[in-house]
Design a protein around this motif. Structure first.
Motif, PDB file in Angstrom:
ATOM      1  N   ALA A 159       0.837  -1.206   0.000  1.00 56.09           N
ATOM      2  CA  ALA A 159       0.000   0.000   0.000  1.00 56.09           C
ATOM      3  C   ALA A 159       0.868   1.251   0.000  1.00 56.09           C
ATOM      4  CB  ALA A 159      -0.932  -0.012   1.210  1.00 56.09           C
ATOM      5  N   ALA A 160       1.969   1.177   0.762  1.00 54.76           N
ATOM      6  CA  ALA A 160       2.849   2.339   0.829  1.00 54.76           C
ATOM      7  C   ALA A 160       3.517   2.606  -0.522  1.00 54.76           C
ATOM      8  CB  ALA A 160       3.908   2.135   1.904  1.00 54.76           C
ATOM      9  N   MET A 161       3.667   1.529  -1.306  1.00 54.02           N
ATOM     10  CA  MET A 161       4.251   1.651  -2.644  1.00 54.02           C
ATOM     11  C   MET A 161       3.600   2.767  -3.457  1.00 54.02           C
ATOM     12  SD  MET A 161       6.209  -0.176  -4.929  1.00 54.02           S
ATOM     13  CE  MET A 161       5.187  -0.757  -6.289  1.00 54.02           C
ATOM     14  N   ILE A 162       2.269   2.870  -3.302  1.00 56.14           N
ATOM     15  CA  ILE A 162       1.518   3.853  -4.083  1.00 56.14           C
ATOM     16  C   ILE A 162       2.054   5.253  -3.829  1.00 56.14           C
ATOM     17  CG2 ILE A 162      -0.738   4.970  -4.189  1.00 56.14           C
ATOM     18  CD1 ILE A 162      -0.714   2.484  -5.702  1.00 56.14           C
ATOM     19  N   VAL A 163       2.195   5.573  -2.537  1.00 60.88           N
ATOM     20  CA  VAL A 163       2.681   6.901  -2.192  1.00 60.88           C
ATOM     21  C   VAL A 163       4.135   7.045  -2.629  1.00 60.88           C
ATOM     22  CG1 VAL A 163       2.955   8.563  -0.339  1.00 60.88           C
ATOM     23  CG2 VAL A 163       1.060   6.946  -0.277  1.00 60.88           C
ATOM     24  N   LEU A 221       5.514   5.585  -5.076  1.00 58.98           N
ATOM     25  CA  LEU A 221       5.563   5.703  -6.532  1.00 58.98           C
ATOM     26  C   LEU A 221       5.442   7.153  -6.985  1.00 58.98           C
ATOM     27  CD1 LEU A 221       3.534   2.773  -8.133  1.00 58.98           C
ATOM     28  CD2 LEU A 221       5.890   3.420  -8.574  1.00 58.98           C
ATOM     29  N   ILE A 222       4.501   7.878  -6.387  1.00 61.66           N
ATOM     30  CA  ILE A 222       4.312   9.276  -6.800  1.00 61.66           C
ATOM     31  C   ILE A 222       5.598  10.060  -6.565  1.00 61.66           C
ATOM     32  CG2 ILE A 222       3.108  11.434  -6.299  1.00 61.66           C
ATOM     33  CD1 ILE A 222       0.617  10.044  -6.017  1.00 61.66           C
TER      34      ILE A 222
END
Lengths: 310, 289
Positions: free
Chosen positions: A21-25, A27-28
């Motif tokens: 889930a943290a990947m998403i943030v 990634l940005i």
């Protein structure tokens, strides 16, 4: 009873999920950083002037983003001018007018339109749309609206206006479906109250539905803008790819996304490539801002039902 | 009411009704105008593409520049390989992220992650190509199928994450409580009960994501690059249908235009099949629930 030590896998599982889930943030942040990293040469060389310079000369290594920013804004604006009224009207038709049996097929058709890949729109644009525009619509516009600087000059076919029309077709599905969601969230009480006052159908739409949904529909338009800014392949194929700023919509143009698509693999020098990364950085920053604004607008709309009396 | 007073004269009533009918007509025309491009695109795909679909198209490699004939066999296989790789790279992150949102996260953290996912969804696809170019192409000194797969996979993450979360939330809370009451460890409860129950919905989400990335061209331009031969190694550049359509569509040869249309028809057919699968799967789900 769980065996002793079974907390281990539990904690590990939770961490894996949390990491994903943290990947998403991450990634940005990573995308922003990588683009910045790629463009540091150009940023050091040109500074803020990069955004205001309209010179794009790979041979002399002088780079400015203005023609591309201009092209992106103009083509997206044309697209919005076409897609927002059409999309909202279609959403109105689907939520307020269409017989129930007709709604589902139209909704499916619009979803299919959304599924058509950009490159197929581009191919269709080159071989079907552009010849038609060049021989019919553009000629007609020139004859009747030729007194405006927008519709003057030679007609090539490949043009800013063609790109705007293609983008409009491509963002119509998202504008329509978000508008439909918004209109569906308008309480029936609103409509019934207006009908009870003796309003005709159009008056109900105007007084009870559209004025209530105004903010959300604006959000839908902004989301459409976010998509329009980043459209790449179809635009690259129909806009003509010339870095110039022209008042005429019949003239070729260039956008941020299409200059990257076209020139990135040809960028032979480090500075050239770096300038393209900076173009990408500008595109990314604008896309993030516009999309974030759209999300905020749509969220504030869907939550409370603001009944405004004015 | 800010409008002028509504006088109850017959003329005025007629004018109001006429205006209302006119608007109704306009709305119908708009709806037709919106779906017209779909039919125009499909009509021309069939008209210009269908006649070029023959055995050669599916079995042959592209011919050298300017020569007539050949096919897109390597591009079709390349697309399938890239989609499979994207699934392998992107889907685990998406599913685990969705599990976190549905089963663990606090409301506040979740709101931020959802917001980030929705914003990430709007990032232009060409940007992914540039980022993966820096991350994988420059360090490993070459365009590769891996890079293309990663670029597409990254695009899948936010999509799969949001759909996974949505279907996991639909699993009744009592299932979870029943499993935990039997002493099942939480992670086992999630995998065996929650994910198992929602498996069809998760698969649907993955297919939706695949349908969206199957036609992507921009992220492949500087990662997979394209290839006119078979790729025997994932470290080499690989061809893909959208790349081939793009290259052929912009070429000056009639025979390549013909093949570009045929390729576009095949790509569109693939995407329609994926979309129909999604419809069938989600229809079953709404029936059983």
């Amino acid at each position: 009873m769980p065996a002793p030590g079974s907390r281990g896998p539990d904690i590990a599982f939770k961490w894996v999920a949390m990491f994903a889930a943290a990947m998403i943030v991450v990634l940005i942040v990573m995308v922003g950083w990588e683009l910045y990293y790629g463009s540091r040469l150009a940023i050091a060389k040109f500074g803020a002037g990069f955004l205001w310079s309209s010179e794009w000369d790979p041979v002399l290594e002088r780079f400015g983003a203005l023609p591309f920013i201009f092209g992106t804004l103009v083509s997206s604006l044309i697209a919005l001018l076409i897609a927002v009224p059409l999309g909202v009207a279609t959403a109105l038709f689907l939520t307020e007018l269409a017989p129930l049996k007709m709604r589902q097929p139209i909704i499916i058709a619009i979803e299919m339109l959304a599924a058509v890949p950009s490159v197929i729109f581009g191919l269709w644009g080159i071989f079907v749309l552009i010849p038609w525009l060049r021989d019919s619509l553009f000629v007609w516009l020139k004859r009747f609206l030729g007194f405006l600087p927008l519709f003057q000059g030679p007609i090539y076919g490949l043009s800013m206006l063609a790109a705007g029309i293609i983008i409009a077709i491509m963002i119509l599905p998202i504008v329509t479906s978000i508008s439909r969601e918004i209109l569906r969230s308008v309480p029936n009480l609103q409509r019934e109250a207006a009908y009870a006052l003796g309003a005709t159908r159009w008056e109900v739409l105007k007084i009870a539905v559209l004025s209530y949904a105004r903010r959300g529909l604006f959000g839908a338009a902004v989301l459409g803008l976010g998509r329009a800014l980043g459209e790449t392949m179809a635009v690259t194929m129909v806009i003509g790819n010339r870095p110039q700023i022209s008042a005429s919509l019949f003239a070729p143009g260039y956008t941020l996304a299409s200059v990257v698509a076209n020139e990135f693999t040809e960028a032979t020098t480090d500075l050239y490539q770096s300038a393209l990364f900076e173009i990408g950085l500008v595109l990314f920053a604008v896309a993030i801002l516009v999309n974030a604004a759209a999300q905020v607008m749509l969220k504030s709309m869907s939550g409370s039902g603001p009944v405004k009396v004015n | 009411m800010t409008e002028s007073p509504y006088l109850p004269t017959p003329q005025f009533a007629r004018w109001r009704k006429a205006k209302s009918s006119a608007v109704t007509g306009i709305l119908v025309a708009c709806a037709l105008a919106v779906i017209a491009p779909l039919f125009l695109v499909i009509y021309f795909l069939l008209e210009k593409g269908f006649s070029s679909l023959d055995w050669n198209f599916f079995t042959q490699l592209p011919k050298p520049t300017g020569e007539v004939g050949g096919g897109m066999a390597n591009a079709i296989v390349g697309s399938v390989v890239l989609l499979a790789m994207a699934t392998v790279f992107g889907v685990p992150f998406g599913i685990f992220g969705g599990i976190y949102l549905a089963e663990y996260g606090s409301d506040r953290a979740n709101n931020w992650i959802r917001f980030a996912a929705d914003v990430l969804n709007g990032v232009p696809s060409i940007v992914w190509g540039m980022v993966v170019y820096l991350l994988l192409v420059v360090p490993f000194k070459g365009f590769s199928a891996y890079a293309g797969g990663v670029a597409l996979g990254l695009m899948m993450v936010p999509l799969v994450m949001r759909t996974t979360e949505e279907v996991l939330i639909l699993v009744p809370q009592s299932y979870r409580e029943a499993a935990l009451a039997l002493g099942v460890a939480r992670w086992k409860m999630i995998v065996v009960i929650v994910v198992r129950t929602a498996l069809k919905g998760i698969a649907t989400g993955v297919i939706i994501a695949l349908a969206r990335i199957a036609g992507e061209t921009a992220p492949l331009l500087f990662t997979a690059l394209g290839n006119t031969f078979w790729s025997h190694n994932l470290k080499e550049p690989i061809s893909a249908l959208p790349l081939q359509i793009f290259a052929y569509g912009l070429s000056p040869y009639d025979d390549w235009h013909r093949q570009a249309w045929a390729g576009a028809l095949v790509l569109m057919a693939l995407i329609i099949v994926l979309n129909v699968t999604v419809r069938v799967l989600s229809r079953d789900r709404s029936k059983t629930d």
